[in-house]
Design a protein around this motif. Structure first.
Motif, mmCIF file in Angstrom:
data_model
loop_
_atom_site.group_PDB
_atom_site.id
_atom_site.type_symbol
_atom_site.label_atom_id
_atom_site.label_comp_id
_atom_site.label_asym_id
_atom_site.label_seq_id
_atom_site.Cartn_x
_atom_site.Cartn_y
_atom_site.Cartn_z
ATOM 1 N N LEU A 78 0.857 -1.189 0.000
ATOM 2 C CA LEU A 78 0.000 0.000 0.000
ATOM 3 C C LEU A 78 0.887 1.231 0.000
ATOM 4 O O LEU A 78 1.742 1.391 0.876
ATOM 5 N N GLN B 164 -3.136 0.482 -3.808
ATOM 6 C CA GLN B 164 -2.713 -0.883 -3.537
ATOM 7 C C GLN B 164 -2.031 -1.498 -4.758
ATOM 8 O O GLN B 164 -2.522 -1.397 -5.875
ATOM 9 N N PHE C 215 -4.671 -8.654 1.874
ATOM 10 C CA PHE C 215 -3.379 -8.139 2.318
ATOM 11 C C PHE C 215 -2.455 -9.325 2.555
ATOM 12 O O PHE C 215 -2.904 -10.480 2.602
ATOM 13 N N ALA D 155 -8.819 -9.116 3.617
ATOM 14 C CA ALA D 155 -8.726 -7.935 4.476
ATOM 15 C C ALA D 155 -9.941 -7.782 5.377
ATOM 16 O O ALA D 155 -9.824 -7.396 6.543
#
Length: 758
Positions: free
Chosen positions: A529, A534, A557, A602
């Motif tokens: 990030l 992203q 993530f 996430a």
């Protein structure tokens, strides 16, 4: 109905009962005005009056008087308190008087520099030639600026790479330099602050070479130590002006807790949905509102959810809500800023890109999607509302991590707790050596330069000379290379080696990451990030120091797994904490190897995949604060041998999670390691170390604050309602062991015996 009324009624809605857990009334503050006592030119006073400033706030007058008198100042007052006028008036006055002096203004972002450029030009003073100088400035415009500008608005990187290495081309500007402005002082902390401190020393040295001795004005949001921080940055005494004379309308400050969905795991309702609901409620009542979010994806989701909520209610205000984030084109951001200023836009979900001092007019409410990490940052965001004199509202939607939950249990601390201190370490040897090379390239070093760079300069030049980076000639030390060293020195890392993050589609550089952290955050497959956008790392090329990335907008993530060892190199200080418990401070070497990573959803944190990695080990020389606990003390606490590892590991996470209470830092600025028996201490040991080569001063603050730190950490773990540990007490989003081997109950027992003796 004002924003505070809207918030109170929202908390009384049947579906929201129990969410509005605390509400604080902050009374209005009347303005305190005065007139500068220095001899301002009559035309300057006339121009002030023409712009509506017949009287100035008391802190503005104090700053103007000090600056005109040649005293360095740090102005640390609230948002919209008129800090810009503090330095604009002395600069304008010098131009009006026909002086040939110049001014250098340093801003952290291009947007702030452009905003201030327009503000300077609105004075309409003949002879005031203000220009921006950044990476987008055309070569012809750069030439014009060098020859003609008397007010230059730029950033630290351009001063570092574009001005000081070629100072002979700026000789006229530098010999006339009277004022230097450092905006957003509170952002100059840690490693970045250490670099800027060395950079400003280089600037003062070059100015002295040309016969100039500029006066510095640092401008900051409220922080705990403005004068000390500014003095550490420029290497000279600074006056703090933090008694805010500007008026402030009354406001209510509220804490909004998300309902618990699973009391055993501590899982709560979505922060995105709660934040969006509040944003929609304020907009529905014509209250202009900003919702601050932690990332680009969060801002987009909050904006979309709030719009959908209003559509479901049949409210036509849905199209008056927008997201605002890094990644938008400049013209898109300016359109949003104008729409906020003229009132056509009622709601914005923003990243911290709107936290800084861009003028977007008076807002009615601010919603914080999670505590922003420091009180200084929180007040910067909260201060965006209430600027027009109307009663305003601010509401914190409590997040999951330790710091959020601590403030949820101590809501009065949000208002009454002293602002954290920011720390810099200009003497970090990795930073000092890099800038000594740059300084030697600009002008050969002499023994007299210790007045700029301090007593550590001797050790620095010895190390550089042995490495062949400096060469002695005629009693001076000259840079031994051929290319300007500044381009190899990134200001935002403690390493002289940086990896470029290159977008494979466009070929553009989207950011950099220092050598010390590249394997953990930019390994192949990592989701990275940057500025709210992203990316996924396709390839890491060590030979060219480049990571190839692609845009990757997914609910995902990654979290790296590391094997880590730590060696104690030197102990600087020790203190007995409690029977069998000692806290230490000193230098350490951390050896870590990233061995795998997990892909996680996430929104749910569910594991998608585990991927092994084969990367070399890295060694980090830094500073640490560490606790040793005698084995007998563990036994006395009721911690069994099988529980020791889980106890120290969980305690380590909680200590790191609450460290920002005592220093302006982020949990990502520090690392941690815990062992059931460290080979050097031969007992259970918990390390908290600076995550940058040489240290950034955070470990020193942790050592100084150990009493309060241990006390608050114990209360946090003890009072968390989960069964076995959660992100609000002992889990960490950056754990190199994926939050395995954690024992909340044993950590509570351990923290009980670690409490400082009276």
């Amino acid at each position: 109905m004002d924003a505070c009324d809207v918030l109170t009624l929202a908390g009384l809605e049947p579906d929201n009962l129990g969410r509005l857990v605390h509400e604080i009334e902050i009374p209005a503050r009347a303005a305190r005005t005065a007139q500068p006592t220095c001899d301002l030119h009559p035309e300057t006073r006339e121009r002030l009056a023409a712009r509506g400033y017949s009287d100035l706030y008391s802190h503005q007058c104090a700053a103007i008087d000090a600056l005109v008198g040649g005293q360095h100042v740090a102005v640390a007052t609230g948002t919209a308190s008129g800090k810009s006028l503090c330095y604009q008036v002395p600069i304008v006055d010098a131009v009006v008087r026909g002086e040939r002096s110049t001014a250098l203004l340093l801003f952290p972002t291009k947007a702030l520099a452009n905003d201030q450029l327009q503000s300077m030009r609105r004075w309409l003073v003949p002879g005031l030639k203000a220009v921006t100088y950044d990476g987008d400035t055309h070569s012809d415009d750069r030439t014009w600026a060098r020859r003609n500008a008397n007010v230059l608005l730029t950033n630290p990187e351009m001063l570092h790479m574009g001005i000081l290495p070629s100072h002979d081309r700026w000789a006229t500007f530098l010999m006339r330099l009277r004022y230097v402005v450092i905006d957003e002082l509170h952002a100059l902390r840690g490693v970045f602050g250490g670099h800027v401190a060395q950079l400003l020393r280089r600037l003062r040295r070059i100015c002295d070479h040309y016969g100039a001795n500029p006066t510095f004005c640092a401008s900051s949001a409220t922080i705990g130590n403005p004068a000390a921080l500014a003095a550490a940055l420029i290497g000279d005494d600074v006056i703090a002006l933090d008694d805010d004379g500007s008026p402030s309308a009354s406001r209510c400050f509220a804490v909004w807790e998300r309902p618990v969905l699973d009391p055993h795991t501590g899982t709560r309702a979505s922060a995105i949905v709660e934040t969006a609901g509040l944003l929609a409620e304020f907009v529905r009542n014509d209250c202009q509102t900003i919702a601050f979010c932690r990332g680009r994806q969060g801002a987009e989701l909050v904006a979309a959810t709030a719009r959908r909520h209003l559509v479901d209610l049949g409210d036509d205000r849905a199209d008056r809500i927008s997201a605002y984030r890094a990644g938008f084109r400049g013209d898109e951001r300016r359109t949003i800023e104008r729409a906020l200023s003229d009132g056509s836009l009622l709601g914005v979900a923003a990243t911290n890109a709107l936290e800084l001092g861009i003028d977007v007019g008076g807002l009615d409410a601010v919603v914080l999607n999670g505590f922003p990490g420091t009180l200084a940052s929180m007040w910067q965001q909260v201060g965006r509302a209430g600027r027009s004199g109307r009663r305003s509202a601010a509401v914190l939607v409590v997040g999951d991590d330790q710091l959020d939950q601590w403030y949820a249990r101590h809501p009065d601390e949000l208002v009454h707790r002293p602002i954290e201190h920011a720390v810099v370490n200009p003497d970090n040897p990795f930073i000092a050596r890099a800038h000594a090379e740059c300084a030697a390239y600009e002008l050969p070093l002499t023994p007299d330069d210790a007045r700029w760079f301090g007593p550590t300069l001797d050790d620095t030049v010895v190390a550089l000379s042995r490495a062949g980076r400096l060469v002695a000639r005629n009693g001076k030390l000259w840079f031994a290379g051929h290319e300007p060293p500044a381009r190899r020195v990134g200001l935002r890392s403690g390493s002289t080696v940086e990896y470029r993050l290159t977008d494979v589609e466009t070929g553009h550089e989207v950011g950099t990451v220092d050598d010390a952290r590249v394997y953990s955050v930019a390994h192949p497959g990592a989701v990275y990030l940057h500025q709210g956008r992203q990316y996924r790392v396709q390839d890491l090329r060590e030979a060219t120091h480049e990571a190839l990335v692609e845009e990757y907008d997914a609910d995902e993530f990654t979290q790296a797994r590391s094997d880590t060892d730590i060696e104690i190199v030197e102990v600087d200080a020790t203190t007995d904490v409690a029977p069998g418990v000692v806290v230490h401070l000193g230098r350490v070497e951390v050896t870590s190897q990233v061995v795998a990573y997990q892909r996680k959803v996430a929104s749910t944190r569910a594991v998608i995949d585990t991927v092994p990695l084969d990367l070399p080990a890295r060694v980090l020389s830094t500073r640490a604060c560490w606790y040793t606990i005698e084995p007998e003390t563990m036994v006395d606490a009721g911690v069994t041998p099988a529980q020791v590892l889980g106890a120290v590991h969980a305690t380590e996470h909680s200590l790191i999670g609450l460290l920002p209470l005592f220093a302006i830092c982020d949990r990502w600025d520090v690392g941690g390691l815990s062992m059931a028996a460290h080979p050097q201490t031969e007992c259970p040991t918990i390390f908290v170390y600076d995550g940058y080569p040489g240290g950034a001063g955070i470990a020193d603050l942790a050592y100084d604050a150990y009493r309060r730190h241990l006390r608050e950490t114990r209360a946090l773990v003890r009072d968390c309602g989960c069964d076995d540990g959660c992100p609000s007490c002992v889990q960490s989003p950056k754990c190199g062991n994926w939050n395995e081997y954690l024992d909340k109950h044993a950590a509570e027992l351990l923290l009980g015996v670690m409490q400082p003796s009276a």
